[in-house]
Design an enzyme around this catalytic site. Structure first.
Site, PDB file in Angstrom:
ATOM      1  N   ARG A 194      -1.241   8.976  20.843  1.00 36.90           N
ATOM      2  CA  ARG A 194      -0.012   8.481  20.207  1.00 36.90           C
ATOM      3  C   ARG A 194       0.456   9.390  19.083  1.00 36.90           C
ATOM      4  NH1 ARG A 194      -3.134   4.439  21.640  1.00 36.90           N
ATOM      5  NH2 ARG A 194      -4.159   4.375  19.615  1.00 36.90           N
ATOM      6  N   GLU A 220     -12.876   3.345  14.556  1.00 32.70           N
ATOM      7  CA  GLU A 220     -13.028   1.899  14.306  1.00 32.70           C
ATOM      8  C   GLU A 220     -13.780   1.272  15.481  1.00 32.70           C
ATOM      9  OE1 GLU A 220      -9.350  -0.205  14.089  1.00 32.70           O
ATOM     10  OE2 GLU A 220     -10.248  -2.010  13.270  1.00 32.70           O
TER      11      GLU A 220
HETATM   12  P1  AMP Z   1      -9.704   5.854  12.431  1.00 33.23           P
HETATM   13  O1  AMP Z   1     -10.399   7.139  12.730  1.00 33.23           O
HETATM   14  O2  AMP Z   1     -10.651   4.707  12.302  1.00 33.23           O
HETATM   15  O3  AMP Z   1      -8.788   5.985  11.212  1.00 33.23           O
HETATM   16  O4  AMP Z   1      -8.813   5.473  13.674  1.00 33.23           O
HETATM   17  C1  AMP Z   1      -7.526   5.995  13.837  1.00 33.23           C
HETATM   18  C2  AMP Z   1      -7.246   6.330  15.271  1.00 33.23           C
HETATM   19  O5  AMP Z   1      -7.668   5.311  16.168  1.00 33.23           O
HETATM   20  C3  AMP Z   1      -5.770   6.507  15.466  1.00 33.23           C
HETATM   21  O6  AMP Z   1      -5.564   7.694  16.233  1.00 33.23           O
HETATM   22  C4  AMP Z   1      -5.320   5.259  16.173  1.00 33.23           C
HETATM   23  O7  AMP Z   1      -4.462   5.570  17.239  1.00 33.23           O
HETATM   24  C5  AMP Z   1      -6.582   4.586  16.693  1.00 33.23           C
HETATM   25  N1  AMP Z   1      -6.731   3.210  16.208  1.00 33.23           N
HETATM   26  C6  AMP Z   1      -7.738   2.729  15.442  1.00 33.23           C
HETATM   27  N2  AMP Z   1      -7.622   1.424  15.214  1.00 33.23           N
HETATM   28  C7  AMP Z   1      -6.496   1.029  15.831  1.00 33.23           C
HETATM   29  C8  AMP Z   1      -5.807  -0.226  15.938  1.00 33.23           C
HETATM   30  N3  AMP Z   1      -6.256  -1.335  15.353  1.00 33.23           N
HETATM   31  N4  AMP Z   1      -4.645  -0.233  16.648  1.00 33.23           N
HETATM   32  C9  AMP Z   1      -4.169   0.886  17.236  1.00 33.23           C
HETATM   33  N5  AMP Z   1      -4.777   2.085  17.169  1.00 33.23           N
HETATM   34  C10 AMP Z   1      -5.927   2.172  16.477  1.00 33.23           C
END
Ligand code: AMP
Length: 172
Positions: free
Chosen positions: A59, A96
């Site tokens: 995305r 996450e």
């Molecule tokens: P992080 O590394 O934990 O900051 O996760 C960010 C990445 O995971 C981004 O590229 C998001 O597209 C995806 N992502 C993580 N959590 C979500 C969520 N709750 N909804 C949509 N995309 C998420």
């Protein structure tokens, strides 16, 4: 002005139980909202020197490529392992919902290049921290980090200290 938050759909238990996935497809489908979001994301970088926008699969490609066009600069893709065809540099990170690694082409940028990194969402910050590491390992400078959405309650900013961070839509 469109209420962008109203165009983000919560999808519970995707891709795993307990995760509320922020689905941006209703926003992307709305031409005016998509344009507004991209303009607001790049606004503060318009008068500044930015050599390229870097976006993260998948995305981040959508928002990042549009942001690059809006700024009149090129786009650098960061992808999941094994997807980029040329020589790559890789960095691993925690997500996450799991862990993974990211790759960039070794010749994506030159020493001293000023890079704006764009992604759809900041959760725990691991993905973005890995991207910063990739840019800096190649001698680039991260001029800013921009997100469409920030899940503020996960404190992802703590992993990105020292960087200028902007997010358009925050969930406290
Ligand atoms: P992080 O590394 O934990 O900051 O996760 C960010 C990445 O995971 C981004 O590229 C998001 O597209 C995806 N992502 C993580 N959590 C979500 C969520 N709750 N909804 C949509 N995309 C998420």
């Amino acid at each position: 002005m469109t209420d962008l938050k109203a165009l983000i759909r919560d999808v519970p238990d995707f891709p795993k139980k307990g995760i509320i996935f922020k689905d941006i497809t209703p926003l992307l489908k709305d031409a005016a909202a998509f344009r507004q979001a991209v303009k607001q994301i790049v606004e503060k970088y318009k008068g500044r020197k930015v050599d390229a926008v870097l976006g993260i699969e998948a995305r981040g490609f959508i928002i990042g490529a549009a942001a690059a066009q809006e700024l009149g600069v090129g786009f650098l893709p960061v992808r999941k392992p094994g997807k980029l065809p040329y020589e790559t540099l890789s960095a691993s990170y925690e997500l996450e919902y799991g862990s993974d690694s990211l790759e960039i082409h070794k010749d994506a940028l030159s020493k001293g290049d000023r890079i704006l990194i764009v992604d759809d969402l900041l959760a725990t910050g691991g993905t973005m921290a890995a991207c910063c590491k990739l840019v800096e390992s190649l001698g680039g400078e991260v001029v800013g980090i921009a997100f469409l959405i920030e899940l503020g309650f996960l404190n992802g900013r703590d992993k990105l200290t020292g960087h200028e961070i902007f997010s358009l839509i925050d969930y406290e």
